[in-house]
Enzyme design. Structure first.
Site, mmCIF file in Angstrom:
data_model
loop_
_atom_site.group_PDB
_atom_site.id
_atom_site.type_symbol
_atom_site.label_atom_id
_atom_site.label_comp_id
_atom_site.label_asym_id
_atom_site.label_seq_id
_atom_site.Cartn_x
_atom_site.Cartn_y
_atom_site.Cartn_z
ATOM 1 N N GLY A 93 1.046 -1.141 0.082
ATOM 2 C CA GLY A 93 0.037 0.063 -0.149
ATOM 3 C C GLY A 93 0.686 1.143 -0.189
ATOM 4 N N CYS A 94 0.348 2.437 -1.165
ATOM 5 C CA CYS A 94 0.890 3.132 -0.936
ATOM 6 C C CYS A 94 1.389 4.482 0.180
ATOM 7 C CB CYS A 94 0.750 3.770 -2.467
ATOM 8 S SG CYS A 94 1.922 2.879 -3.898
ATOM 9 N N ILE A 95 0.148 4.331 0.540
ATOM 10 C CA ILE A 95 -0.634 5.813 1.635
ATOM 11 C C ILE A 95 0.046 5.292 2.954
ATOM 12 C CG2 ILE A 95 -2.007 7.614 2.087
ATOM 13 C CD1 ILE A 95 -1.214 7.401 -1.160
#
Lengths: 159, 105
Positions: free
Chosen positions: B103-105
């Site tokens: 996941g990027c956030i």
């Protein structure tokens, strides 16, 4: 660590120079992601990128529908009244579904990660702004020379 | 991929030190890994994050990102960085014995 393992990145300085939705988010994601990995991060806002930290503009960041071939909207249609607002609304909705925070909340979160956030002096002067115009996460208004001092020993990412 | 010994037990870890099999993990191992990472003692707040990460991992197949931790673990983002200074997502996941969260956030 073996000789072939590349040195891990330990510090990044991300410059955000554009004021559109697509101009602001990537830099925020890069800085926030760096902190989550334990990488030291600084954010430097310059030119229209200052809108991302301008208290009166932060809630009104839009995606461009003219001059933005990525939108795949003919230029004439993109220029119709309300097109940018519509595209922005749709993109914000999608991001909300993916749990990507709105810019104001994202800036607050990145501040909490301990990242440094600075505004570019030349741009601040050009737009006639002062520190009071910015969100509290902006620690200082700094010159390009001061930016390089703070960026020392790390990677610089321009967006 | 290599084998390391934690709390007297051999454990499979990947190149970044993350557990290959989260079921091999014990709380004693977490304490040992935390000490090696510069956390002298795991406080109840550390355990709150570690337990949340493990339950999320077993429920969803991936560990939570910092954003999710901040919203749902009961520990705010600012505190997460104080508890796990080397990056909450990475450091806490490793100590919790789960793979690095996607996941990027």
């Amino acid at each position: 660590m073996s000789a072939t393992t590349p040195e891990p990145i330990t510090k990044v300085s991300v410059i955000i120079s554009r004021g559109s939705l697509d101009g602001i988010y990537p830099g925020l994601i890069m800085a926030n992601g760096a902190r989550a990995e334990g990488i030291e991060a600084n954010l430097f806002f310059t030119f229209f990128g200052l809108d991302a930290v301008h208290t009166k503009r932060i809630e009104h960041i839009k995606v461009a529908t003219v001059g933005n071939p990525g939108m795949h909207i003919p230029t004439l249609l993109g220029g119709l009244p309300g097109m940018s607002a519509l595209a922005t609304h749709m993109m914000n909705k999608k991001m909300h579904e993916l749990d990507i925070p709105p810019i104001s909340e994202f800036i607050e979160m990145i501040g909490d990660t301990g990242a440094g956030m600075y505004a570019c002096k030349a741009s601040v002067d050009m737009f006639g702004l002062s520190k009071d115009d910015f969100v509290p996460q902006i620690q200082d208004i700094i010159t390009v020379g001061e930016f390089y001092e703070r960026a020392a020993g790390g990677q610089i990412i321009f967006t | 991929m290599s084998t390391t010994t934690l709390a007297g037990t051999p454990v499979e870890v990947n190149d970044e030190g993350f557990f290959v099999d989260p079921n091999q993990w014990t709380r004693e191992m977490a304490e040992e890994m935390a000490r090696a990472d510069g956390i002298d003692e795991l406080t109840p707040q550390h355990w709150q994050v570690i337990d949340f990460m493990r339950s999320e991992y077993f429920a969803k197949g991936t560990g939570p990102t910092v954003r999710i931790l901040g919203k749902s673990s009961g520990v705010a983002v600012k505190e997460l960085y104080q508890l796990f200074p080397k990056g909450p997502a990475k450091m806490a996941a490793r100590i919790a014995g789960i793979p690095k969260p996607k996941g990027c956030i």
